[in-house]
Write a protein that holds these residues in place. Structure first.
Motif, short mmCIF file in Angstrom:
data_model
loop_
_atom_site.label_atom_id
_atom_site.label_comp_id
_atom_site.label_asym_id
_atom_site.label_seq_id
_atom_site.Cartn_x
_atom_site.Cartn_y
_atom_site.Cartn_z
N LYS A 29 0.82 -1.23 0.00
CA LYS A 29 0.00 0.00 0.00
C LYS A 29 0.84 1.27 0.00
CE LYS A 29 -3.40 -2.28 2.97
NZ LYS A 29 -4.33 -2.72 1.94
N LEU A 30 2.08 1.14 0.52
CA LEU A 30 2.90 2.34 0.72
C LEU A 30 3.53 2.76 -0.60
CD1 LEU A 30 3.41 3.73 3.41
CD2 LEU A 30 5.56 2.47 3.58
N LYS A 31 3.32 4.03 -0.95
CA LYS A 31 3.96 4.53 -2.16
C LYS A 31 5.30 5.12 -1.78
CE LYS A 31 -0.41 5.59 -4.30
NZ LYS A 31 -1.44 6.52 -3.81
N GLU A 32 6.33 4.77 -2.55
CA GLU A 32 7.67 5.33 -2.33
C GLU A 32 7.58 6.84 -2.55
OE1 GLU A 32 10.67 2.83 -2.74
OE2 GLU A 32 11.70 4.43 -1.64
N SER A 33 8.08 7.61 -1.61
CA SER A 33 8.02 9.06 -1.77
C SER A 33 9.22 9.69 -1.11
CB SER A 33 6.74 9.61 -1.13
OG SER A 33 6.82 11.02 -1.03
N ASP A 34 9.84 10.64 -1.80
CA ASP A 34 10.97 11.33 -1.17
C ASP A 34 10.48 12.56 -0.41
OD1 ASP A 34 10.33 12.94 -3.25
OD2 ASP A 34 12.28 12.83 -4.25
N LYS A 35 9.15 12.69 -0.33
CA LYS A 35 8.58 13.86 0.35
C LYS A 35 8.22 13.60 1.80
CE LYS A 35 6.83 16.34 -3.62
NZ LYS A 35 6.30 15.46 -4.66
N THR A 36 8.34 12.36 2.23
CA THR A 36 7.97 12.05 3.62
C THR A 36 8.83 10.90 4.13
OG1 THR A 36 6.08 11.62 5.07
CG2 THR A 36 6.17 10.35 3.05
N GLU A 37 8.81 10.70 5.45
CA GLU A 37 9.49 9.56 6.05
C GLU A 37 8.47 8.78 6.85
OE1 GLU A 37 13.14 10.01 8.46
OE2 GLU A 37 13.45 11.76 7.18
N THR A 38 8.57 7.47 6.78
CA THR A 38 7.63 6.61 7.49
C THR A 38 8.40 5.73 8.48
OG1 THR A 38 6.32 6.56 5.47
CG2 THR A 38 5.75 4.96 7.13
N VAL A 39 7.90 5.70 9.70
CA VAL A 39 8.61 4.99 10.77
C VAL A 39 7.61 4.10 11.51
CG1 VAL A 39 9.88 5.30 12.95
CG2 VAL A 39 10.21 6.94 11.08
N ILE A 40 8.05 2.89 11.85
CA ILE A 40 7.23 2.02 12.71
C ILE A 40 8.00 1.77 14.00
CG2 ILE A 40 6.19 -0.27 12.96
CD1 ILE A 40 5.91 -0.37 9.95
N CYS A 41 7.30 1.87 15.11
CA CYS A 41 7.90 1.62 16.43
C CYS A 41 7.22 0.38 17.01
CB CYS A 41 7.66 2.80 17.37
SG CYS A 41 7.80 4.44 16.61
N PRO A 42 7.72 -0.81 16.70
CA PRO A 42 7.08 -2.03 17.20
C PRO A 42 7.55 -2.36 18.61
CG PRO A 42 8.89 -2.60 15.75
CD PRO A 42 8.89 -1.10 15.86
N PRO A 43 6.89 -3.30 19.27
CA PRO A 43 7.40 -3.78 20.56
C PRO A 43 8.80 -4.37 20.36
CG PRO A 43 5.13 -4.48 20.22
CD PRO A 43 5.59 -3.91 18.91
N ALA A 44 9.61 -4.30 21.41
CA ALA A 44 11.02 -4.69 21.31
C ALA A 44 11.28 -6.09 20.74
CB ALA A 44 11.67 -4.55 22.69
N PRO A 45 10.46 -7.12 21.09
CA PRO A 45 10.80 -8.46 20.58
C PRO A 45 10.78 -8.57 19.05
CG PRO A 45 9.23 -8.61 22.38
CD PRO A 45 9.34 -7.16 22.03
N TYR A 46 10.13 -7.62 18.39
CA TYR A 46 10.00 -7.72 16.93
C TYR A 46 10.95 -6.77 16.18
CZ TYR A 46 5.48 -9.05 18.97
OH TYR A 46 4.50 -9.57 19.77
N LEU A 47 11.74 -6.01 16.91
CA LEU A 47 12.56 -5.00 16.25
C LEU A 47 13.47 -5.61 15.18
CD1 LEU A 47 13.48 -2.74 19.31
CD2 LEU A 47 12.27 -1.98 17.25
N ALA A 48 14.24 -6.63 15.57
CA ALA A 48 15.22 -7.19 14.63
C ALA A 48 14.52 -7.77 13.40
CB ALA A 48 16.05 -8.27 15.32
N ALA A 49 13.43 -8.48 13.63
CA ALA A 49 12.71 -9.09 12.50
C ALA A 49 12.15 -8.02 11.57
CB ALA A 49 11.58 -9.98 13.02
N LEU A 50 11.65 -6.94 12.15
CA LEU A 50 11.06 -5.90 11.29
C LEU A 50 12.12 -5.06 10.59
CD1 LEU A 50 7.67 -4.68 12.73
CD2 LEU A 50 8.31 -6.83 11.67
N VAL A 51 13.30 -4.93 11.20
CA VAL A 51 14.41 -4.27 10.48
C VAL A 51 14.69 -5.08 9.21
CG1 VAL A 51 16.90 -3.82 10.52
CG2 VAL A 51 15.50 -3.13 12.47
N GLU A 52 14.76 -6.41 9.35
CA GLU A 52 15.02 -7.27 8.18
C GLU A 52 13.88 -7.19 7.18
OE1 GLU A 52 17.79 -8.97 7.31
OE2 GLU A 52 18.58 -7.87 9.04
N LYS A 53 12.68 -7.30 7.69
CA LYS A 53 11.47 -7.35 6.85
C LYS A 53 11.27 -6.04 6.07
CE LYS A 53 7.96 -9.85 5.82
NZ LYS A 53 8.15 -11.11 5.16
#
Ligand SMILES: O=C[C@H](O)COP(=O)(O)O
Length: 253
Positions: A29-53
Motif C-alpha cells: 500500500k505504501l507509495k515510495e516518496s521522497d517527500k515524507t518519512e515513514t517509521v514504525i515503532c514495534p514492541p522490542a521483541p520484533y525490532l530485529a525481525a522488522l528491520v530485516e522485513k
C-alpha cells in the motif's frame, strides 16, 4: 522545507505474526516518496525481525524506549548499543506513558537523549502537558521546561537532527485531538525554545510531530499547519490501511 515524518507507535500491541503481516500488507500500500518519512515503532521483541522485513521498503524502524547505559546489570532493559547492533535507527524517548508508569523524569529523558546521540540513534523526544496542567494554563511553561531539560548538554549538530513529538497527555488514546491551531501554537512555542537554546537555523531544522488521536480524518489539517512536521500515531497506526493513509497524507503535505 522540513520533510514530514509519520511514525506509528504500536505500544504493547500485536503478536509476531501480526507484526510481520502488517509490514507485508503495508508494503503493498505504501507509495515510495521522497517527500515524507515513514517509521514504525514495534514492541522490542520484533525490532530485529522488522528491520530485516522492511529492508528495501520506505520504512524505518524505531524502538519505543531504551536504557541510557551502553551495557550493564540492568535486568530486562535494552541498551542503545543493542538497538544499533540490530539496525534500529530511531528511538522514542520520554513518552508520557513512560513518564507516568515507569518513573521517567526530565533528567532521565535527558540522559537517554544524550546516550541516543552517542550511539547514532535519532531520538524522538516526547513532551506534553496533562489535562490539569492545561486547565491551569501551564502548557507553555511545562512543555518549555521539558524541552529545555531534554536538550541540556546536547550539541547544536546533534540537536538539529532530533525529532520532537508534542503529545498533550489528555489527547492520547482518548479520541480528543487538540485543534490544529492549538497544536500548532504549542509546536511553535517549542520551536521558539529551541531557537533560544540553539539558533534559528537549528530550530528550523528540527522536526516537530504532533501526537494524540491522530487519524486519517484529521491528519491533513494538522500537517497543513506551519510548525507541525509529522505525527506520532498510536491507535490509528495499528491497521495497515489506516497507517498507509497517514503516510500518504505525509507525502501530500
Ligand atoms: O505515541 C503515540 C501517542 O501516544 C498517541 O496515541 P493515540 O494516537 O492512540 O492517541
Amino acid at each position: 522545507m522540513r520533510k514530514p515524518i509519520i511514525a506509528g507507535n504500536w505500544k504493547m500491541y500485536k503478536t509476531m505474526d501480526e507484526a510481520v503481516a502488517f509490514v507485508e500488507a503495508l508494503a503493498g500500500k505504501l507509495k515510495e516518496s521522497d517527500k515524507t518519512e515513514t517509521v514504525i515503532c514495534p514492541p522490542a521483541p520484533y525490532l530485529a525481525a522488522l528491520v530485516e522485513k522492511s529492508k528495501g521498503l520506505p520504512i524505518r524502524i524505531a524502538a519505543q524506549t531504551m536504557h541510557e547505559e551502553t551495557e550493564g546489570a540492568f535486568t530486562g532493559e535494552i541498551s542503545p548499543a543493542m538497538l544499533k547492533s540490530i539496525g534500529v535507527e530511531l528511538v522514542v524517548l520520554g513518552h508520557s506513558e513512560r513518564r507516568q508508569y515507569y518513573n521517567e523524569t526530565d533528567d532521565s529523558v535527558n540522559r537517554k537523549v544524550k546516550s541516543a546521540f552517542e550511539h547514532q540513534l535519532t531520538p524522538i523526544v516526547c513532551v506534553g502537558e496533562t489535562l490539569e496542567q492545561r486547565e491551569n494554563n501551564a502548557t507553555s511553561a511545562i512543555v518549555s521546561e521539558q524541552v529545555k531539560k531534554a536538550f541540556a548538554g546536547v550539541s547544536e549538530t546533534d540537536a538539529a537532527s532530533a525529532i520532537v513529538a508534542y503529545e498533550p497527555v489528555w489527547a492520547i488514546g482518548t479520541g480528543r485531538t487538540a485543534t490544529a491551531e492549538d497544536a500548532n501554537k504549542v509546536c511553535g512555542q517549542i520551536r521558539e525554545v529551541l531557537a533560544e537554546l540553539y539558533s534559528d537555523s537549528v530550530a528550523q531544522a528540527i522536526r516537530i510531530q504532533y501526537g494524540g488521536s491522530v487519524k486519517p480524518g484529521n491528519i491533513e489539517e494538522l500537517l497543513s499547519m506551519s510548525d507541525i512536521d509529522g505525527a506520532l500515531v498510536g491507535g490509528a497506526s495499528l491497521d495497515p490501511e489506516s497507517f498507509a493513509a497517514l503516510a500518504e497524507a505525509g507525502a501530500n503535505a
